[in-house]
Design an enzyme around this catalytic site. Structure first.
Site, mmCIF file in Angstrom:
data_model
loop_
_atom_site.group_PDB
_atom_site.id
_atom_site.type_symbol
_atom_site.label_atom_id
_atom_site.label_comp_id
_atom_site.label_asym_id
_atom_site.label_seq_id
_atom_site.Cartn_x
_atom_site.Cartn_y
_atom_site.Cartn_z
ATOM 1 N N ARG A 45 6.518 10.232 8.026
ATOM 2 C CA ARG A 45 6.427 9.754 6.137
ATOM 3 C C ARG A 45 5.877 10.383 4.829
ATOM 4 N NH1 ARG A 45 7.327 3.709 6.857
ATOM 5 N NH2 ARG A 45 8.411 3.650 9.061
ATOM 6 N N HIS A 102 1.374 5.799 10.267
ATOM 7 C CA HIS A 102 0.382 6.186 9.010
ATOM 8 C C HIS A 102 -1.275 6.462 9.562
ATOM 9 C CE1 HIS A 102 2.869 4.035 6.684
ATOM 10 N NE2 HIS A 102 3.420 4.711 6.542
ATOM 11 N N CYS A 159 -2.488 -2.113 4.672
ATOM 12 C CA CYS A 159 -0.806 -2.087 4.507
ATOM 13 C C CYS A 159 -0.599 -3.374 3.345
ATOM 14 C CB CYS A 159 0.006 -1.952 4.999
ATOM 15 S SG CYS A 159 -0.114 -1.694 6.894
ATOM 16 N N GLU A 173 0.442 -1.208 0.150
ATOM 17 C CA GLU A 173 -0.150 0.029 0.218
ATOM 18 C C GLU A 173 0.996 1.759 -0.070
ATOM 19 O OE1 GLU A 173 -4.382 1.628 2.776
ATOM 20 O OE2 GLU A 173 -2.188 1.752 3.513
HETATM 21 C C1 CIR Z 1 7.210 -0.116 8.290
HETATM 22 O O1 CIR Z 1 7.477 1.018 9.327
HETATM 23 O O2 CIR Z 1 7.103 1.089 6.804
HETATM 24 C C2 CIR Z 1 6.523 -1.223 7.728
HETATM 25 N N1 CIR Z 1 6.990 -1.920 8.529
HETATM 26 C C3 CIR Z 1 5.247 -0.694 7.718
HETATM 27 C C4 CIR Z 1 4.520 -0.084 7.330
HETATM 28 C C5 CIR Z 1 2.855 -0.354 7.644
HETATM 29 N N2 CIR Z 1 2.192 0.039 6.097
HETATM 30 C C6 CIR Z 1 1.501 0.613 5.912
HETATM 31 O O3 CIR Z 1 0.381 1.283 7.245
HETATM 32 N N3 CIR Z 1 0.563 1.333 5.311
#
Ligand code: CIR
Length: 257
Positions: free
Chosen positions: A135, A165, A252, A67
């Site tokens: 981010r 997020h 995600c 995602e």
């Molecule tokens: C991160 O910190 O980027 C990953 N461990 C988790 C990403 C989760 N992504 C989302 O909620 N869209």
């Protein structure tokens, strides 16, 4: 209606995924993650989606969270730009697959100094709420707005102060219904929605996911499950424990369009 989804299998390097441990601690178990991911894909297929399930990519520990490197919608797709070095290269890997579904004239890019990850983008009808987080920065949101307005969409920004997020703290269930954290319940942008507050002990379950009327809910959150069932949605409970250890949740794990 969603007809398609893109997913990517977890890789063994998942154990090195970035984590703030905001939802739980520990190291993901690769084999269990593979099993949970297969169940997730199976649920999407049961709900009628044609799923393109990509192979795991060992170069990118977090690459199963597809995602984040792209945002897809009816008229265009936007390749994002993660500020995290270990995630930024995922955008090149997702591009090939996006090109199978969108013409080059429909594919856009968030460029430096803009940053963005798809977990910060929440679509409500033709409007996008964009989380301003570690981010996704203001320049990323500005570029996104310039792109989507060409296609008749609108966007606005929302501060993310609690963790990773936007969609970890607010999710749109359709029908004007939203699950919100206590903090997002106070966010003026969301004042006209029917808001259902998920308290600290079940915060992870905010990231439930409506697929064509059925709501996927992570396993282990009875109070949130009841809120969603009481609203009349058919539900499917999905186990995501291994992904939760590194801040990953239901949305995600796929791109839906
Ligand atoms: C991160 O910190 O980027 C990953 N461990 C988790 C990403 C989760 N992504 C989302 O909620 N869209």
């Amino acid at each position: 209606m969603f007809t398609k989804a893109i997913t990517r299998k977890p890789c063994r390097a998942l154990v090195d995924g970035i984590t703030t441990a905001m939802f739980g601690e520990g190291t993901p178990d690769y084999n269990k993650a593979i099993e949970q991911h297969a169940q997730y894909v199976a649920v999407l297929e049961e709900l009628g989606l044609e799923v393109t399930d990509l192979e795991g990519d060992e170069r990118y520990p977090d690459s199963c969270f597809v995602e984040d490197p792209a945002v897809v919608m009816e008229h265009c797709a936007i390749i994002t730009n993660s500020p995290k070095d270990s995630r930024n290269g995922e955008k090149f890997e997702i591009l090939d697959t996006i090109q199978k579904f969108y013409d080059d004239s429909q594919i856009f890019f968030i460029e430096a100094p803009g940053t963005m990850e798809g977990g910060d983008v929440m679509k409500v009808g033709n409007h996008f709420y964009i989380g301003q987080s570690d981010r996704t920065n203001a320049e990323g949101a500005r570029q996104f707005n310039d792109i989507v307005t060409q296609f008749g969409y609108t966007s606005s920004t929302v501060p993310v102060t609690e963790g990773l997020h936007l969609k970890d703290f607010v999710i749109y269930l359709e029908n004007n219904n939203m699950l919100v954290s206590p903090v997002m319940n106070e966010e003026p942008s969301f004042k006209d929605f029917n808001r259902f507050v998920v308290e600290a002990d079940e915060l992870y379950a905010i990231n439930s996911m409506n697929i064509n009327g059925t709501v996927l809910v992570p396993e282990g959150y009875p109070k949130t499950l009841k809120i969603i069932e009481d609203l009349g949605y058919p539900v499917k409970v999905v186990s995501t424990d291994e992904f939760r250890k590194i801040d990953g949740s239901l949305t995600c794990l796929s791109l839906r369009f």
